[in-house]
Design a protein around this motif. Structure first.
Motif, PDB file in Angstrom:
ATOM      1  N   PRO A   9      24.440 -19.007 -10.313  1.00 56.33           N
ATOM      2  CA  PRO A   9      25.618 -19.866 -10.128  1.00 56.33           C
ATOM      3  C   PRO A   9      26.410 -19.552  -8.863  1.00 56.33           C
ATOM      4  O   PRO A   9      27.187 -20.390  -8.393  1.00 56.33           O
ATOM      5  CB  PRO A   9      26.457 -19.594 -11.383  1.00 56.33           C
ATOM      6  N   LEU A  10      26.195 -18.369  -8.295  1.00 55.45           N
ATOM      7  CA  LEU A  10      26.892 -18.002  -7.059  1.00 55.45           C
ATOM      8  C   LEU A  10      26.246 -18.655  -5.838  1.00 55.45           C
ATOM      9  O   LEU A  10      26.928 -18.992  -4.866  1.00 55.45           O
ATOM     10  CB  LEU A  10      26.893 -16.476  -6.886  1.00 55.45           C
ATOM     11  N   VAL A  11      24.922 -18.831  -5.890  1.00 53.15           N
ATOM     12  CA  VAL A  11      24.215 -19.359  -4.719  1.00 53.15           C
ATOM     13  C   VAL A  11      23.974 -20.865  -4.788  1.00 53.15           C
ATOM     14  O   VAL A  11      23.851 -21.518  -3.744  1.00 53.15           O
ATOM     15  CB  VAL A  11      22.864 -18.638  -4.501  1.00 53.15           C
ATOM     16  N   LYS A  12      23.903 -21.406  -5.979  1.00 52.21           N
ATOM     17  CA  LYS A  12      23.525 -22.816  -6.120  1.00 52.21           C
ATOM     18  C   LYS A  12      24.416 -23.769  -5.316  1.00 52.21           C
ATOM     19  O   LYS A  12      23.908 -24.723  -4.704  1.00 52.21           O
ATOM     20  CB  LYS A  12      23.504 -23.218  -7.594  1.00 52.21           C
ATOM     21  N   PRO A  13      25.746 -23.565  -5.244  1.00 51.36           N
ATOM     22  CA  PRO A  13      26.584 -24.493  -4.462  1.00 51.36           C
ATOM     23  C   PRO A  13      26.195 -24.576  -2.984  1.00 51.36           C
ATOM     24  O   PRO A  13      26.443 -25.599  -2.337  1.00 51.36           O
ATOM     25  CB  PRO A  13      28.000 -23.923  -4.635  1.00 51.36           C
ATOM     26  N   TYR A  14      25.574 -23.536  -2.451  1.00 50.96           N
ATOM     27  CA  TYR A  14      25.171 -23.548  -1.045  1.00 50.96           C
ATOM     28  C   TYR A  14      24.068 -24.571  -0.781  1.00 50.96           C
ATOM     29  O   TYR A  14      23.863 -24.987   0.363  1.00 50.96           O
ATOM     30  CB  TYR A  14      24.665 -22.168  -0.618  1.00 50.96           C
ATOM     31  N   TYR A  15      23.346 -24.944  -1.824  1.00 55.04           N
ATOM     32  CA  TYR A  15      22.201 -25.837  -1.653  1.00 55.04           C
ATOM     33  C   TYR A  15      22.511 -27.265  -2.091  1.00 55.04           C
ATOM     34  O   TYR A  15      21.604 -28.067  -2.302  1.00 55.04           O
ATOM     35  CB  TYR A  15      21.000 -25.276  -2.423  1.00 55.04           C
ATOM     36  N   ASN A  16      23.771 -27.573  -2.203  1.00 54.73           N
ATOM     37  CA  ASN A  16      24.200 -28.944  -2.483  1.00 54.73           C
ATOM     38  C   ASN A  16      24.221 -29.694  -1.154  1.00 54.73           C
ATOM     39  O   ASN A  16      25.255 -29.840  -0.508  1.00 54.73           O
ATOM     40  CB  ASN A  16      25.577 -28.948  -3.146  1.00 54.73           C
ATOM     41  N   THR A  17      23.044 -30.155  -0.750  1.00 54.08           N
ATOM     42  CA  THR A  17      22.878 -30.698   0.591  1.00 54.08           C
ATOM     43  C   THR A  17      22.101 -32.002   0.542  1.00 54.08           C
ATOM     44  O   THR A  17      21.375 -32.278  -0.418  1.00 54.08           O
ATOM     45  CB  THR A  17      22.115 -29.690   1.483  1.00 54.08           C
ATOM     46  N   THR A  18      22.254 -32.801   1.579  1.00 55.21           N
ATOM     47  CA  THR A  18      21.476 -34.038   1.693  1.00 55.21           C
ATOM     48  C   THR A  18      20.168 -33.794   2.449  1.00 55.21           C
ATOM     49  O   THR A  18      19.428 -34.740   2.714  1.00 55.21           O
ATOM     50  CB  THR A  18      22.288 -35.120   2.433  1.00 55.21           C
ATOM     51  N   ASP A  19      19.898 -32.551   2.780  1.00 51.84           N
ATOM     52  CA  ASP A  19      18.665 -32.185   3.481  1.00 51.84           C
ATOM     53  C   ASP A  19      17.589 -31.858   2.443  1.00 51.84           C
ATOM     54  O   ASP A  19      17.602 -30.768   1.862  1.00 51.84           O
ATOM     55  CB  ASP A  19      18.925 -30.973   4.385  1.00 51.84           C
ATOM     56  N   PRO A  20      16.635 -32.762   2.179  1.00 55.32           N
ATOM     57  CA  PRO A  20      15.644 -32.514   1.133  1.00 55.32           C
ATOM     58  C   PRO A  20      14.635 -31.429   1.480  1.00 55.32           C
ATOM     59  O   PRO A  20      13.871 -31.001   0.613  1.00 55.32           O
ATOM     60  CB  PRO A  20      14.960 -33.881   0.972  1.00 55.32           C
ATOM     61  N   ALA A  21      14.631 -30.982   2.717  1.00 54.76           N
ATOM     62  CA  ALA A  21      13.716 -29.909   3.106  1.00 54.76           C
ATOM     63  C   ALA A  21      14.278 -28.530   2.806  1.00 54.76           C
ATOM     64  O   ALA A  21      13.538 -27.533   2.811  1.00 54.76           O
ATOM     65  CB  ALA A  21      13.379 -30.022   4.595  1.00 54.76           C
ATOM     66  N   HIS A  22      15.577 -28.455   2.534  1.00 53.56           N
ATOM     67  CA  HIS A  22      16.215 -27.153   2.298  1.00 53.56           C
ATOM     68  C   HIS A  22      17.218 -27.218   1.149  1.00 53.56           C
ATOM     69  O   HIS A  22      18.274 -26.594   1.196  1.00 53.56           O
ATOM     70  CB  HIS A  22      16.911 -26.659   3.571  1.00 53.56           C
ATOM     71  N   ASP A  23      16.878 -27.979   0.123  1.00 51.42           N
ATOM     72  CA  ASP A  23      17.795 -28.152  -1.003  1.00 51.42           C
ATOM     73  C   ASP A  23      17.436 -27.224  -2.165  1.00 51.42           C
ATOM     74  O   ASP A  23      16.590 -26.334  -2.026  1.00 51.42           O
ATOM     75  CB  ASP A  23      17.808 -29.621  -1.446  1.00 51.42           C
ATOM     76  N   TRP A  24      18.079 -27.440  -3.314  1.00 50.70           N
ATOM     77  CA  TRP A  24      17.856 -26.574  -4.473  1.00 50.70           C
ATOM     78  C   TRP A  24      16.420 -26.693  -4.969  1.00 50.70           C
ATOM     79  O   TRP A  24      15.841 -25.716  -5.468  1.00 50.70           O
ATOM     80  CB  TRP A  24      18.856 -26.920  -5.566  1.00 50.70           C
ATOM     81  N   ALA A  25      15.820 -27.864  -4.842  1.00 51.71           N
ATOM     82  CA  ALA A  25      14.428 -28.040  -5.246  1.00 51.71           C
ATOM     83  C   ALA A  25      13.508 -27.158  -4.393  1.00 51.71           C
ATOM     84  O   ALA A  25      12.548 -26.562  -4.898  1.00 51.71           O
ATOM     85  CB  ALA A  25      14.023 -29.509  -5.146  1.00 51.71           C
ATOM     86  N   HIS A  26      13.790 -27.082  -3.096  1.00 48.62           N
ATOM     87  CA  HIS A  26      13.019 -26.206  -2.203  1.00 48.62           C
ATOM     88  C   HIS A  26      13.107 -24.763  -2.677  1.00 48.62           C
ATOM     89  O   HIS A  26      12.087 -24.067  -2.792  1.00 48.62           O
ATOM     90  CB  HIS A  26      13.540 -26.331  -0.765  1.00 48.62           C
ATOM     91  N   GLU A  77      26.033 -13.450   4.537  1.00 45.15           N
ATOM     92  CA  GLU A  77      26.690 -14.263   3.515  1.00 45.15           C
ATOM     93  C   GLU A  77      26.277 -13.816   2.114  1.00 45.15           C
ATOM     94  O   GLU A  77      27.062 -13.893   1.161  1.00 45.15           O
ATOM     95  CB  GLU A  77      26.315 -15.734   3.719  1.00 45.15           C
ATOM     96  N   ALA A  78      25.049 -13.334   2.004  1.00 42.22           N
ATOM     97  CA  ALA A  78      24.518 -12.958   0.687  1.00 42.22           C
ATOM     98  C   ALA A  78      25.104 -11.659   0.153  1.00 42.22           C
ATOM     99  O   ALA A  78      25.199 -11.479  -1.073  1.00 42.22           O
ATOM    100  CB  ALA A  78      22.994 -12.816   0.782  1.00 42.22           C
ATOM    101  N   GLU A  79      25.501 -10.751   1.021  1.00 39.94           N
ATOM    102  CA  GLU A  79      25.878  -9.401   0.584  1.00 39.94           C
ATOM    103  C   GLU A  79      26.951  -9.380  -0.507  1.00 39.94           C
ATOM    104  O   GLU A  79      26.762  -8.750  -1.554  1.00 39.94           O
ATOM    105  CB  GLU A  79      26.303  -8.547   1.778  1.00 39.94           C
TER     106      GLU A  79
END
Length: 209
Positions: A9-26, A77-79
């Protein structure tokens, strides 16, 4: 609750993107592949998965001047997220290495097995049927053409993957199998490249008909 469950749940908001090459599915696909590559290996699976889930926290466009530093920025950012998810300092260093070293543009050789698996899993997602889709998505973002209508396979011109999507297959994607770190990944990559070659053969029949 394990540490990956705390991290998600901490990382998922970062992948709320319109870029289908680098989204949560990726990220989900890369995580599934990383699990497969980790089988029968003496590896810290939680560190591998944490590296996967954090590897694109900072994702810059391919034409961004700071593109090569995106993975370093992602590791930084991950640390605090990893600390919050209860990873210890030694594990965080491993995870940060995996995040930094996964980057193709940095050209780094992984320094540990966990980083090797993250790099392989991410690169495998650039190949096969999903690789065809992802390449087309990035190509659209770059406002490039699918192929050169006069010489689609660059038989009489230099390869130019900044302007033609198909050229990127030959500039980078078809070379990935030999750059894989693990034997399982090499085998998977070769199979996926064959899928892409079938696609190109079919495309050439259509555009040349």
């Amino acid at each position: 609750m394990n540490r990956i469950q705390k991290l998600l749940p901490l990382v998922k908001p970062y992948y709320n993107t319109t870029d289908p090459a680098h989204d949560w599915a990726h990220v989900g696909r890369v995580a599934a592949t990383a699990r497969k590559l980790s089988e029968a290996m003496d590896v810290n699976l939680e560190c591998v998965l944490a590296g996967v889930y954090c590897h694109d926290l900072i994702n810059l466009p391919k034409d961004h001047p700071d593109r090569k530093n995106a993975s370093t920025l992602a590791a930084k950012e991950a640390e605090p997220l990893l600390i919050e998810a209860d990873f210890n300092p030694d594990e965080i260093e491993i995870i940060k290495k995996a995040i930094i070293e996964h980057s193709f543009s940095k050209g780094l050789k992984p320094s540990c097995l966990e980083a090797s698996i993250v790099q392989d899993a991410d690169r495998l997602d650039a190949l096969g049927a999903i690789g065809v889709l992802r390449c087309a998505a990035v190509n659209t973002q770059m406002k490039a053409s699918f192929y050169d209508p006069f010489d689609p396979l660059a038989q009489d011109r230099p390869l130019d993957d900044k302007n033609f999507m198909i050229d990127h297959y030959f500039v980078k994607l078809f070379k990935l199998p030999e750059l894989m770190n693990t034997e399982v990944a090499k085998s998977m990559a070769k199979e996926r490249v064959e899928v892409m070659k079938i696609f190109i053969n079919n495309l050439m029949q259509e555009v040349r008909s």
